[in-house]
Design an enzyme around this catalytic site. Structure first.
Site, PDB file in Angstrom:
ATOM      1  N   ASN A   7       1.172  -0.888   0.072  1.00 12.76           N
ATOM      2  CA  ASN A   7      -0.053  -0.525  -0.264  1.00 12.76           C
ATOM      3  C   ASN A   7       0.845   1.029  -0.123  1.00 12.76           C
ATOM      4  O   ASN A   7       1.584   1.949   0.679  1.00 12.76           O
ATOM      5  CB  ASN A   7      -0.559   0.063   1.407  1.00 12.76           C
ATOM      6  CG  ASN A   7      -1.568   1.174   1.553  1.00 12.76           C
ATOM      7  OD1 ASN A   7      -2.108   2.054   0.127  1.00 12.76           O
ATOM      8  ND2 ASN A   7      -2.804   1.555   2.865  1.00 12.76           N
ATOM      9  N   ARG A  90      -2.333  -1.859  -4.047  1.00  7.55           N
ATOM     10  CA  ARG A  90      -3.681  -1.410  -2.652  1.00  7.55           C
ATOM     11  C   ARG A  90      -3.789  -0.339  -3.923  1.00  7.55           C
ATOM     12  O   ARG A  90      -2.708   0.552  -4.082  1.00  7.55           O
ATOM     13  CB  ARG A  90      -4.198  -0.700  -1.976  1.00  7.55           C
ATOM     14  CG  ARG A  90      -5.335  -0.369  -1.558  1.00  7.55           C
ATOM     15  CD  ARG A  90      -4.953   0.435   0.178  1.00  7.55           C
ATOM     16  NE  ARG A  90      -6.291   1.381  -0.441  1.00  7.55           N
ATOM     17  CZ  ARG A  90      -7.109   2.288   1.044  1.00  7.55           C
ATOM     18  NH1 ARG A  90      -5.877   1.827   1.901  1.00  7.55           N
ATOM     19  NH2 ARG A  90      -7.802   2.985   1.048  1.00  7.55           N
ATOM     20  N   HIS A 179     -12.774   3.688  -0.976  1.00  2.96           N
ATOM     21  CA  HIS A 179     -13.050   2.567   1.031  1.00  2.96           C
ATOM     22  C   HIS A 179     -13.583   1.540   0.388  1.00  2.96           C
ATOM     23  O   HIS A 179     -14.325   0.527   0.525  1.00  2.96           O
ATOM     24  CB  HIS A 179     -13.767   3.158   1.946  1.00  2.96           C
ATOM     25  CG  HIS A 179     -12.893   3.903   2.621  1.00  2.96           C
ATOM     26  ND1 HIS A 179     -13.600   4.639   3.570  1.00  2.96           N
ATOM     27  CD2 HIS A 179     -12.081   4.468   2.624  1.00  2.96           C
ATOM     28  CE1 HIS A 179     -12.947   5.893   3.914  1.00  2.96           C
ATOM     29  NE2 HIS A 179     -11.999   5.578   3.572  1.00  2.96           N
ATOM     30  N   HIS A 207     -17.700   2.912   7.131  1.00  3.96           N
ATOM     31  CA  HIS A 207     -16.891   2.588   7.491  1.00  3.96           C
ATOM     32  C   HIS A 207     -16.178   4.498   8.018  1.00  3.96           C
ATOM     33  O   HIS A 207     -16.360   5.690   7.435  1.00  3.96           O
ATOM     34  CB  HIS A 207     -15.748   3.027   5.708  1.00  3.96           C
ATOM     35  CG  HIS A 207     -14.581   2.832   6.064  1.00  3.96           C
ATOM     36  ND1 HIS A 207     -13.908   1.809   6.449  1.00  3.96           N
ATOM     37  CD2 HIS A 207     -13.648   4.083   6.634  1.00  3.96           C
ATOM     38  CE1 HIS A 207     -12.317   1.511   6.280  1.00  3.96           C
ATOM     39  NE2 HIS A 207     -12.364   3.405   6.476  1.00  3.96           N
ATOM     40  N   GLY A 209     -13.508   6.455   9.663  1.00  3.08           N
ATOM     41  CA  GLY A 209     -12.163   5.818   9.940  1.00  3.08           C
ATOM     42  C   GLY A 209     -11.758   7.678  10.476  1.00  3.08           C
ATOM     43  O   GLY A 209     -12.766   8.833  10.510  1.00  3.08           O
ATOM     44  N   GLY A 211     -11.107   9.182   8.019  1.00  2.00           N
ATOM     45  CA  GLY A 211     -12.053   9.744   6.430  1.00  2.00           C
ATOM     46  C   GLY A 211     -13.092   8.529   6.876  1.00  2.00           C
ATOM     47  O   GLY A 211     -12.787   7.542   7.598  1.00  2.00           O
ATOM     48  N   ARG A 240     -11.344  16.751   6.681  1.00  2.00           N
ATOM     49  CA  ARG A 240     -12.218  16.810   5.627  1.00  2.00           C
ATOM     50  C   ARG A 240     -13.942  17.061   6.186  1.00  2.00           C
ATOM     51  O   ARG A 240     -14.558  16.760   7.357  1.00  2.00           O
ATOM     52  CB  ARG A 240     -12.317  15.736   4.945  1.00  2.00           C
ATOM     53  CG  ARG A 240     -11.182  15.100   4.430  1.00  2.00           C
ATOM     54  CD  ARG A 240     -11.696  14.123   3.162  1.00  2.00           C
ATOM     55  NE  ARG A 240      -9.553  13.432   3.205  1.00  2.00           N
ATOM     56  CZ  ARG A 240     -10.050  12.132   2.731  1.00  2.00           C
ATOM     57  NH1 ARG A 240     -11.554  11.616   3.045  1.00  2.00           N
ATOM     58  NH2 ARG A 240      -8.814  11.691   2.976  1.00  2.00           N
ATOM     59  N   ASP A 282      -9.146  13.958  16.106  1.00  2.00           N
ATOM     60  CA  ASP A 282      -9.167  12.463  17.093  1.00  2.00           C
ATOM     61  C   ASP A 282     -10.592  12.312  17.310  1.00  2.00           C
ATOM     62  O   ASP A 282     -10.724  13.193  18.162  1.00  2.00           O
ATOM     63  CB  ASP A 282      -7.683  11.910  17.570  1.00  2.00           C
ATOM     64  CG  ASP A 282      -7.631  10.557  18.014  1.00  2.00           C
ATOM     65  OD1 ASP A 282      -9.330  10.483  18.596  1.00  2.00           O
ATOM     66  OD2 ASP A 282      -6.662  10.520  17.373  1.00  2.00           O
ATOM     67  N   ASN A 334     -14.753   0.533  17.697  1.00  2.00           N
ATOM     68  CA  ASN A 334     -14.205   1.723  18.866  1.00  2.00           C
ATOM     69  C   ASN A 334     -14.692   2.459  19.067  1.00  2.00           C
ATOM     70  O   ASN A 334     -14.432   1.899  20.930  1.00  2.00           O
ATOM     71  CB  ASN A 334     -12.655   1.472  18.568  1.00  2.00           C
ATOM     72  CG  ASN A 334     -11.680   0.712  18.067  1.00  2.00           C
ATOM     73  OD1 ASN A 334     -11.065  -0.585  19.214  1.00  2.00           O
ATOM     74  ND2 ASN A 334     -11.395   0.934  16.686  1.00  2.00           N
ATOM     75  N   GLU A 385      -8.796  -4.317   4.385  1.00  2.00           N
ATOM     76  CA  GLU A 385      -8.730  -4.358   3.209  1.00  2.00           C
ATOM     77  C   GLU A 385      -7.241  -5.190   2.699  1.00  2.00           C
ATOM     78  O   GLU A 385      -7.746  -5.283   1.435  1.00  2.00           O
ATOM     79  CB  GLU A 385      -8.777  -3.181   2.944  1.00  2.00           C
ATOM     80  CG  GLU A 385      -9.499  -2.007   3.437  1.00  2.00           C
ATOM     81  CD  GLU A 385      -9.247  -0.942   3.069  1.00  2.00           C
ATOM     82  OE1 GLU A 385      -8.898  -0.330   5.240  1.00  2.00           O
ATOM     83  OE2 GLU A 385      -9.126   0.210   2.651  1.00  2.00           O
TER      84      GLU A 385
END
Ligand code: ADP
Length: 399
Positions: A7, A90, A179, A207, A209, A211, A240, A282, A334, A385
């Site tokens: 990756n 990837r 993703h 998904h 995370g 991103g 973002r 975060d 999490n 992934e």
């Protein structure tokens, strides 16, 4: 069969060597600060991590060091490069032409070079990784697994933006989605966990995370997704903005005199959780600050969560129903409080989770958090992934 998964990022090269006989990761690691110094962390499950700083002028040099570590007497797991049966890459973007995982040839690389203008950040390092493999391991088959290919069957009215059609025809501006490898993997794992054929399921995969993207998977096929022409579209993310009125961009340029690059940096690197809270990108820090009473941290969380809820509602409408909801990636796997907030007041759609199960979930395995009697199954499914890439690579390398 042993598969090396690579990756390549703009200044990094992550790797994992899989033994596909049992799915074990024999070794993995990360080269960082490529072309700006260089370091490598190499991990084996049965040994201490190896770390070194060294000069890594390009991705070729990084790959060379990875291969020498994998085969070294002290830190290695194989005796020779020849033991690697195939390499899986990837790749973020396959453009409109690459619709599935594919063997990498000179002509694939030429096509990926052609579409660098729509994939300027991730394209060049991925190509560099492929070229380095061709040079250092010319006999070993290479496979590309593309984040966009899961979306290759999305219908035109869901991927064409309502702007003059010529920009689609000439500039290839459309929704591509990202993703995809993660959404494909977790929707497949969910079907396995439910013991039902994926062809019979309507699934929404979240998904979440740094991103984040949300995908509607109907009968095993992605029918819509939140990310668009770039990973900028969709819900608010770590840094973002996600979807905003596009005129905000031109207004900022006109009133502040920002260049295109400056305004792109604002919406890409200084917005989302970071931009609204002014504290951090975060989610852990933001939710802690929100719980401690910080208004802007609380606001940032609410904006992100509302975006997720809106997508779940929209995709349920698009699929005319919902059988299962999946949470994955750093936040999804999490953060119980985020899952709880997303699923709150969603009983009209059949989404209800068990607070006990949600709080006391087991990490690292598929975990059912559905409340008894709810019509929609809600699960935490850890994404992987790299393993999905290894599976595709194994399949294509055998052919
Ligand atoms: P990336 O998009 O960079 O791959 P990740 O999937 O690693 O991102 O997710 C990063 C996000 O996951 C961060 O916002 C972080 O707060 C959150 N996260 C990671 N681990 C935990 C955890 N143990 N508890 C709560 N949140 C977590």
């Amino acid at each position: 069969m042993k598969i090396l998964v690579l990756n390549a990022g703009s200044s990094s090269l992550k790797y994992q060597l899989f033994d596909m006989d049992n799915g074990d990761v024999l070794a993995k690691g990360n080269c960082e600060r490529i072309a700006a110094g260089g370091s490598i962390t190499h991990k084996r499950p049965d040994a201490e991590n190896f770390y070194e700083e060294l000069d890594l002028p390009d991705h070729g040099a990084a790959l060379e060091r990875v291969l020498s570590l994998l085969t070294s007497k002290e830190y290695g797991v194989i005796e020779s490069i020849k033991e690697i049966d195939a390499v899986g890459h990837r790749v973020a973007h396959g453009g409109e032409t690459i619709k599935e995982s594919t063997r990498i040839t000179e002509s694939t690389i030429r096509y990926l070079e052609e579409i660098v203008p729509i994939n300027p950040l991730h394209g060049p390092p991925a190509i560099a990784g492929m070229k380095a493999c061709m040079k250092l391991m010319p006999e070993i088959p290479q496979v590309g697994v593309f984040d966009t290919s899961f979306y290759s069957e999305i219908e035109d009215f869901r991927y064409i933006y309502p702007i003059p059609y010529e920009y689609y025809e000439k500039d290839h501006i459309r929704r591509y989605g990202f993703h995809g490898t993660s959404h494909r993997y977790v929707s497949g794992e969910l079907a396995k966990a439910l013991g039902k054929p994926i062809e019979e399921l309507k699934i929404i995969t979240c998904h979440l995370g740094n991103g984040s993207s949300i995908t509607a998977v109907d009968g095993g096929k992605a029918i819509d997704t939140s990310m668009g022409f770039t990973p900028q579209e969709g819900i608010a993310m770590g840094t973002r903005s996600g979807s905003i009125d596009p005129t905000v961009v031109t207004y900022l340029m006109k009133t502040h005199g920002y260049t295109a690059q400056e305004v792109e940096d604002i919406i890409n690197k200084k917005s989302g959780l970071l931009g609204v809270s002014g504290l951090s990108n975060d989610c852990r820090n933001i939710s802690e600050a929100a719980e401690a009473g910080n208004y802007r941290a609380d606001l940032a969380m609410k904006i992100m969560i509302n975006g997720i809820k809106k997508h779940i509602g929209a995709y349920t409408a698009e699929m005319n129903g919902l059988d299962a909801l999946v949470f994955t990636a750093g936040i999804g796997e999490n953060q119980a409080s985020t899952r709880a907030a997303v699923c709150e007041n969603m009983s009209y759609l059949g989404i209800e989770i068990d607070p006990e199960k949600n709080e006391n979930f087991t990490r690292g395995v598929p975990f059912d958090i559905t409340k008894e009697g709810a019509s929609v199954a809600t699960w935490i499914i850890p994404t992987n992934e790299e393993y999905m890439i290894a599976i595709d690579t194994q399949r294509l390398a055998k052919n």
